[in-house]
Write a protein that holds these residues in place. Structure first.
Motif, short mmCIF file in Angstrom:
data_model
loop_
_atom_site.label_atom_id
_atom_site.label_comp_id
_atom_site.label_asym_id
_atom_site.label_seq_id
_atom_site.Cartn_x
_atom_site.Cartn_y
_atom_site.Cartn_z
N GLY A 1 83.33 -40.75 92.50
CA GLY A 1 84.52 -40.82 93.33
C GLY A 1 85.26 -39.51 93.47
N LYS A 2 85.04 -38.60 92.52
CA LYS A 2 85.70 -37.29 92.60
C LYS A 2 84.91 -36.36 93.53
N ASP A 3 85.57 -35.29 93.95
CA ASP A 3 84.93 -34.31 94.82
C ASP A 3 83.69 -33.73 94.13
N ALA A 4 82.66 -33.50 94.90
CA ALA A 4 81.43 -32.92 94.37
C ALA A 4 81.55 -31.41 94.32
N ASP A 5 82.44 -30.93 93.44
CA ASP A 5 82.60 -29.50 93.16
C ASP A 5 81.89 -29.23 91.84
N LEU A 6 80.74 -28.58 91.90
CA LEU A 6 79.81 -28.52 90.78
C LEU A 6 79.31 -27.10 90.57
N VAL A 7 78.99 -26.79 89.32
CA VAL A 7 78.38 -25.49 89.01
C VAL A 7 77.19 -25.70 88.08
N LEU A 8 76.05 -25.18 88.51
CA LEU A 8 74.88 -25.05 87.63
C LEU A 8 74.91 -23.64 87.07
#
Length: 383
Positions: A349-356
């Motif tokens: 449900g949260k924003d898909a702000d992601l870091v690999l």
């Protein structure tokens, strides 16, 4: 639709998931699980066991208002003509084409609270925005987010030493802020009573503060300045955050009684003025152990925004537990800024702000973002 497979997932608000999967759809996180079958037409990224975290959140900086590689042409963060300028809005100075934005994304920072500097006693409103985009209006997460106010050497120096006018003393700094808050309260009460006072742009800008809708964002380094900020906030019943909080370790027991959010930094670098003489990476740990909610900040461009994870790592090395160091650059600032329903942790449900990451940036020198994703879209990919 985007599926990341075979990642070491660090949700921040829950247990780590080795070898996990995360599915993003419509810019939001749709699912997190040990295994997810790729939906038809889905883009798949094999993380190769790399660490996957939420994008980092910067709670206090000046990105877009103090532009890289420019002198006065890009210095749009301090209006040093009047010590009280609450009517100024950060969004009217932010330049999304500033080179600091892609640098921050390469460093795994996806959200920032940015706004005016600390020359004025009241400098104007901060905003919270995503760091990927071309138009600031489309990047906003929270506007306005806070009202900047400043205590200590900066307003004293800019006006008392520079312009030879008030405020020359800490007494005058506090008095100017009190007067503005008092006038705003009277202005609000007159409006509520139907007295129709003459329009005042400064007082209109301060109404969200006096009404408890946004906090005072209190620039304060020295212990007495920090406690003056607390005193004035309590006098008027307004919300506040304690930004920089350099001497916080000296008064951690007193700050624990108040429970206000603390944003600690910029700690990396020299002690360039008198009120920084107690600057130390031990401060975040001391404040955490006192029971406070701690966020770590760069105050970019004082420290480049992409160095936020490194600053958290240095705080962990100096006594802040490693998991709390991660929280200090993700969920803690998100909660303190009132944006935790959107960012700061990996949850459906949260924003898909992601870091690999190439490695854990808090424990590994040279670790950097392998891939940065904002709203489900790849905005940086290492070569």
């Amino acid at each position: 639709m985007l599926l990341i497979q075979n990642a070491y997932i660090k949700p921040i608000t829950g247990p780590d998931i080795p070898g996990g999967c995360l599915l993003a759809d419509g810019g939001r996180i749709a699912a997190i699980a040990p295994h997810i079958d790729p939906p038809e037409g889905c883009t798949v990224i094999d993380a190769g066991g790399r660490l996957l975290t939420p994008g980092c959140v910067e709670a206090h900086c000046h990105i877009g208002l103090d532009n890289e590689c420019l002198r006065w042409e890009g210095m749009d963060y301090n209006e040093i003509v009047d010590p009280l300028t609450p009517q100024l809005r950060a969004i009217d100075s932010i330049n999304p084409q500033d080179g600091a934005f892609p640098n921050a994304l390469r460093g795994g920072v996806t959200t920032a609270c940015t706004g005016p500097g600390s020359a004025n006693v009241v400098g104007g409103t901060f905003t919270v925005l995503k760091l990927a985009g071309k138009r600031v209006d489309n990047m906003l997460l929270k506007e306005p987010a806070a009202m900047k106010c400043a205590f200590g050497e900066n307003p004293k120096g800019c006006y008392g030493q520079g312009l030879k006018k008030s405020p020359m003393t800490r007494m005058a700094v506090a008095a100017l802020l009190r007067e503005l808050l008092f006038k705003t309260r009277c202005y609000r009460d007159d409006k509520l009573a139907g007295k129709n006072p003459p329009f005042d742009m400064k007082l209109e800008a301060m109404l969200p503060v006096i009404n408890g809708e946004i906090p005072l964002k209190c620039h304060a380094h020295r212990a007495d300045d920090i406690l003056t900020a607390v005193r004035i906030a309590k006098e008027f019943g307004v919300k506040a955050t304690l930004d920089h909080c350099t001497d916080g370790e000296l008064i951690s027991d007193e700050l624990a009684k108040e429970g206000l959010p603390v944003f600690v930094g910029p700690t990396l670098g020299s002690k360039s003025k008198a009120e920084l003489r107690h600057k130390s990476f031990t401060t975040p740990g001391a404040l955490y152990h006192a029971g406070l909610t701690v966020s770590i900040i760069t105050d970019a461009p004082v420290i480049p925004l992409e160095k936020l994870p490194m600053c958290a790592g240095l705080a962990a090395n100096a006594g802040l537990p490693l998991e709390e160091a991660w929280r200090a650059i993700t969920i803690n600032p998100a909660r303190s800024l009132g944006i935790d329903s959107r960012v700061g942790s990996l949850e459906p449900g949260k924003d898909a702000d992601l870091v690999l990451w190439t490695a854990d940036p808090l424990t590994t020198i040279g670790a950097e973002a392998y891939c940065t994703i904002v709203d489900g879209k790849v905005v940086y990919q290492a070569e």
